[in-house]
Design a protein around this motif. Structure first.
Motif, mmCIF file in Angstrom:
data_model
loop_
_atom_site.group_PDB
_atom_site.id
_atom_site.type_symbol
_atom_site.label_atom_id
_atom_site.label_comp_id
_atom_site.label_asym_id
_atom_site.label_seq_id
_atom_site.Cartn_x
_atom_site.Cartn_y
_atom_site.Cartn_z
ATOM 1 N N LEU A 220 0.743 -1.156 -0.083
ATOM 2 C CA LEU A 220 -0.089 -0.170 0.131
ATOM 3 C C LEU A 220 1.064 1.222 0.014
ATOM 4 O O LEU A 220 0.637 2.239 -0.687
ATOM 5 C CB LEU A 220 -1.208 -0.054 1.172
ATOM 6 N N THR A 221 1.835 1.219 0.789
ATOM 7 C CA THR A 221 2.872 2.371 0.814
ATOM 8 C C THR A 221 3.706 2.682 -0.766
ATOM 9 O O THR A 221 3.459 3.818 -1.182
ATOM 10 C CB THR A 221 4.234 2.098 1.721
ATOM 11 N N ARG A 222 3.758 1.359 -1.238
ATOM 12 C CA ARG A 222 4.376 1.665 -2.627
ATOM 13 C C ARG A 222 3.253 2.253 -3.575
ATOM 14 O O ARG A 222 3.571 3.147 -4.433
ATOM 15 C CB ARG A 222 4.836 0.422 -3.176
ATOM 16 N N ILE A 223 2.004 1.408 -3.569
ATOM 17 C CA ILE A 223 1.053 2.216 -4.263
ATOM 18 C C ILE A 223 0.604 3.819 -4.153
ATOM 19 O O ILE A 223 0.705 4.689 -5.143
ATOM 20 C CB ILE A 223 -0.308 1.470 -4.107
ATOM 21 N N ILE A 224 0.889 4.105 -2.888
ATOM 22 C CA ILE A 224 0.268 5.522 -2.409
ATOM 23 C C ILE A 224 1.715 6.432 -3.083
ATOM 24 O O ILE A 224 1.329 7.511 -3.438
ATOM 25 C CB ILE A 224 0.346 5.798 -0.819
ATOM 26 N N SER A 225 2.763 5.982 -2.838
ATOM 27 C CA SER A 225 3.918 6.729 -3.391
ATOM 28 C C SER A 225 4.022 6.845 -4.715
ATOM 29 O O SER A 225 4.364 7.971 -5.215
ATOM 30 C CB SER A 225 5.282 5.942 -2.767
ATOM 31 N N ARG A 226 3.575 5.794 -5.435
ATOM 32 C CA ARG A 226 3.671 6.044 -6.932
ATOM 33 C C ARG A 226 2.526 6.752 -7.281
ATOM 34 O O ARG A 226 2.829 7.589 -8.389
ATOM 35 C CB ARG A 226 3.535 4.494 -7.715
ATOM 36 N N LEU A 227 1.407 6.614 -6.897
ATOM 37 C CA LEU A 227 0.107 7.335 -7.347
ATOM 38 C C LEU A 227 0.478 9.005 -7.059
ATOM 39 O O LEU A 227 0.298 9.999 -7.664
ATOM 40 C CB LEU A 227 -1.004 7.252 -6.682
ATOM 41 N N ARG A 228 0.997 9.373 -5.826
ATOM 42 C CA ARG A 228 1.337 10.861 -5.456
ATOM 43 C C ARG A 228 2.385 11.443 -6.400
ATOM 44 O O ARG A 228 2.479 12.414 -6.638
ATOM 45 C CB ARG A 228 1.750 10.725 -4.151
ATOM 46 N N THR A 229 3.478 10.276 -6.717
ATOM 47 C CA THR A 229 4.317 10.813 -7.670
ATOM 48 C C THR A 229 3.690 11.445 -9.097
ATOM 49 O O THR A 229 4.433 12.461 -9.438
ATOM 50 C CB THR A 229 5.276 9.972 -7.950
ATOM 51 N N VAL A 230 3.025 10.344 -9.691
ATOM 52 C CA VAL A 230 2.219 11.167 -10.838
ATOM 53 C C VAL A 230 1.247 12.030 -10.705
ATOM 54 O O VAL A 230 0.754 12.891 -11.890
ATOM 55 C CB VAL A 230 1.773 9.729 -11.673
ATOM 56 N N GLN A 231 0.894 12.428 -9.459
ATOM 57 C CA GLN A 231 -0.163 13.440 -9.386
ATOM 58 C C GLN A 231 0.520 14.908 -9.402
ATOM 59 O O GLN A 231 0.136 15.850 -9.848
ATOM 60 C CB GLN A 231 -0.679 13.376 -7.706
ATOM 61 N N ARG A 232 1.843 14.887 -9.392
ATOM 62 C CA ARG A 232 2.531 16.202 -9.694
ATOM 63 C C ARG A 232 2.498 16.823 -11.199
ATOM 64 O O ARG A 232 2.454 15.886 -11.664
ATOM 65 C CB ARG A 232 4.050 15.942 -8.870
ATOM 66 N N PRO A 233 2.618 17.899 -11.293
ATOM 67 C CA PRO A 233 2.618 18.415 -12.645
ATOM 68 C C PRO A 233 4.038 18.147 -13.271
ATOM 69 O O PRO A 233 4.818 17.838 -12.801
ATOM 70 C CB PRO A 233 2.508 19.884 -12.550
ATOM 71 N N GLY A 234 3.838 18.005 -14.630
ATOM 72 C CA GLY A 234 4.702 17.446 -15.426
ATOM 73 C C GLY A 234 4.952 16.402 -15.802
ATOM 74 O O GLY A 234 6.149 15.682 -16.622
ATOM 75 N N HIS A 235 4.274 15.291 -15.461
ATOM 76 C CA HIS A 235 4.087 14.003 -15.804
ATOM 77 C C HIS A 235 3.457 13.733 -17.228
ATOM 78 O O HIS A 235 2.382 14.226 -17.150
ATOM 79 C CB HIS A 235 3.861 13.043 -14.646
ATOM 80 N N SER A 236 3.778 12.948 -17.801
ATOM 81 C CA SER A 236 3.147 12.541 -19.095
ATOM 82 C C SER A 236 2.150 11.614 -18.852
ATOM 83 O O SER A 236 1.952 10.974 -17.717
ATOM 84 C CB SER A 236 4.145 12.035 -20.144
ATOM 85 N N ALA A 237 1.183 11.434 -19.838
ATOM 86 C CA ALA A 237 0.223 10.516 -19.725
ATOM 87 C C ALA A 237 0.678 8.953 -19.781
ATOM 88 O O ALA A 237 -0.049 8.080 -18.978
ATOM 89 C CB ALA A 237 -0.714 10.609 -21.213
ATOM 90 N N GLN A 238 1.734 8.724 -20.395
ATOM 91 C CA GLN A 238 2.463 7.355 -20.305
ATOM 92 C C GLN A 238 2.878 7.043 -18.861
ATOM 93 O O GLN A 238 2.526 5.904 -18.354
ATOM 94 C CB GLN A 238 3.494 7.265 -21.227
ATOM 95 N N GLU A 239 3.336 7.924 -18.131
ATOM 96 C CA GLU A 239 3.939 7.760 -16.711
ATOM 97 C C GLU A 239 2.391 7.616 -15.854
ATOM 98 O O GLU A 239 2.608 6.620 -14.965
ATOM 99 C CB GLU A 239 4.627 8.813 -16.334
ATOM 100 N N VAL A 240 1.533 8.211 -16.118
ATOM 101 C CA VAL A 240 0.287 8.110 -15.042
ATOM 102 C C VAL A 240 -0.307 6.840 -15.831
ATOM 103 O O VAL A 240 -0.728 6.201 -14.719
ATOM 104 C CB VAL A 240 -0.717 9.136 -15.625
ATOM 105 N N LEU A 241 -0.148 6.315 -16.930
ATOM 106 C CA LEU A 241 -0.930 5.101 -17.169
ATOM 107 C C LEU A 241 -0.076 3.917 -16.498
ATOM 108 O O LEU A 241 -0.568 3.087 -15.874
ATOM 109 C CB LEU A 241 -0.703 4.664 -18.829
ATOM 110 N N GLN A 242 1.268 4.177 -16.548
ATOM 111 C CA GLN A 242 2.292 2.979 -15.739
ATOM 112 C C GLN A 242 2.030 3.006 -14.487
ATOM 113 O O GLN A 242 1.955 1.898 -13.890
ATOM 114 C CB GLN A 242 3.746 3.429 -16.316
#
Length: 331
Positions: A220-242
């Protein structure tokens, strides 16, 4: 005590009746053999022989009802057809006795009896002894009940105290065992064994809960960390999809974990044990060595396996998510 009292009193009365009947039969036989003269001589001898003369009561009345010989002043007031108790007087002294009245062939009356004074005193002594015995028995019962109740309260109080401590959360409390190996000792020992088992199970539940919480917290910590990372501005759609794909995969692994936990619970409850098959512990040990040998080498350790004999059991192989080793559930 009542049975003994009644039996003794009955025996005394029976003895008196046999004595009266025997004496009457002897005197009547003397009368039939020698007439009234022989009967009078026999009565005179009986009254003067000093053998039970103070207990025997005799009276011979002629045809007109006058006293001929005897130690009674007068005949009993009531006419007795059989041996029975009656009130009479002897030299002006009233007394109670048992009598038998016999009418002889010449019309005279023979009265034979026994004074009941000694018998009544004996019966009174027996009654007093019974009462004293009952009183002592009652006192012993009262004292014994008090001692037993106090001992029972003492032995039960330790169990009650321990139960109170257990109910308040002190699972390590135990009932103190006495030096006397009686029923309370065995009961206390069985209760302590039960409490040891309950405490072990509670520790096991806490350990399993801690392990499950740890295994759940990491993904769960990994999931939350990964999702919060892609919530920040500047990430591409591909990174959000991954990141989304990663979160879905981790959630599926958690779902598999929950399914395996439920499956283990069903197996322990006996629901899925029909799926068990013969499992070799040697193969399981080989898998464990292969799984952790690389980890051991990284820490400069070496794992080795030595199998002394074949060990098999019935079980079912359960595959955990890729990050955990294979789990075997045994019966």
């Amino acid at each position: 005590m009542a049975f003994i009292y009644l039996q003794v009193v009955g025996a005394l009365h029976s003895q008196l009746q046999r004595q009266i009947a025997s004496t009457t039969h002897r005197l009547v036989t003397d009368f039939e053999a020698g007439g009234s003269d022989r009967l009078i001589r026999s009565l005179a001898f009986t009254l003067s022989d000093d053998v039970d003369s103070d207990k025997g009561l005799y009276l011979l009345l002629n045809q007109t009802g006058e006293k001929v010989i005897g130690n009674l002043d007068a005949a009993p007031l009531s006419r007795l057809s059989e041996i029975a108790e009656a009130e009479v007087s002897n030299e002006g002294v009233a007394l109670s006795g048992r009598f038998k009245i016999s009418t002889l062939d010449d019309g005279s009356t023979l009265i034979v009896g026994v004074d009941l004074a000694d018998t009544n005193r004996t019966i009174a002594l027996i009654g007093q002894a019974c009462l004293v015995t009952l009183f002592v028995a009652l006192m012993l019962v009262i004292v014994g009940t008090f001692i037993f109740r106090r001992e029972l309260d003492y032995r039960v109080s330790s169990i009650h105290k321990t139960a109170t401590q257990i109910s308040s959360g002190q699972l390590s409390s135990r009932i103190p065992l006495s030096e006397i190996h009686d029923e309370f000792y065995h009961l206390s020992r069985e209760i302590n064994s039960m409490l040891d088992r309950i405490e072990a199970l509670m520790k096991g539940v806490r350990h399993v809960s801690d392990t499950i919480a740890h295994n759940l917290r990491t993904p769960l910590t990994r999931i939350i960390s990964r999702l919060r990372t892609v919530q920040r501005p500047g990430h591409s759609a591909q990174e959000v999809l991954q990141a989304t794909h990663f979160a879905v995969q981790e959630i599926e692994n958690l779902n598999q974990l929950f399914e395996k936990l439920l499956q283990i619970s069903e197996i322990e409850a006996g629901v899925h044990r029909q799926r068990f098959r013969i499992c070799d512990f040697s193969a399981i040990a080989d898998d464990v060595i292969d799984l952790y040998s690389a980890f051991a080498e990284d820490r400069h350790h070496q794992l080795s396996l030595s199998i002394q004999a074949t060990a098999i059991s019935r079980g079912m192989r359960t595959c955990w998510p890729a990050c955990w080793p294979t789990w075997w559930t045994m019966h």
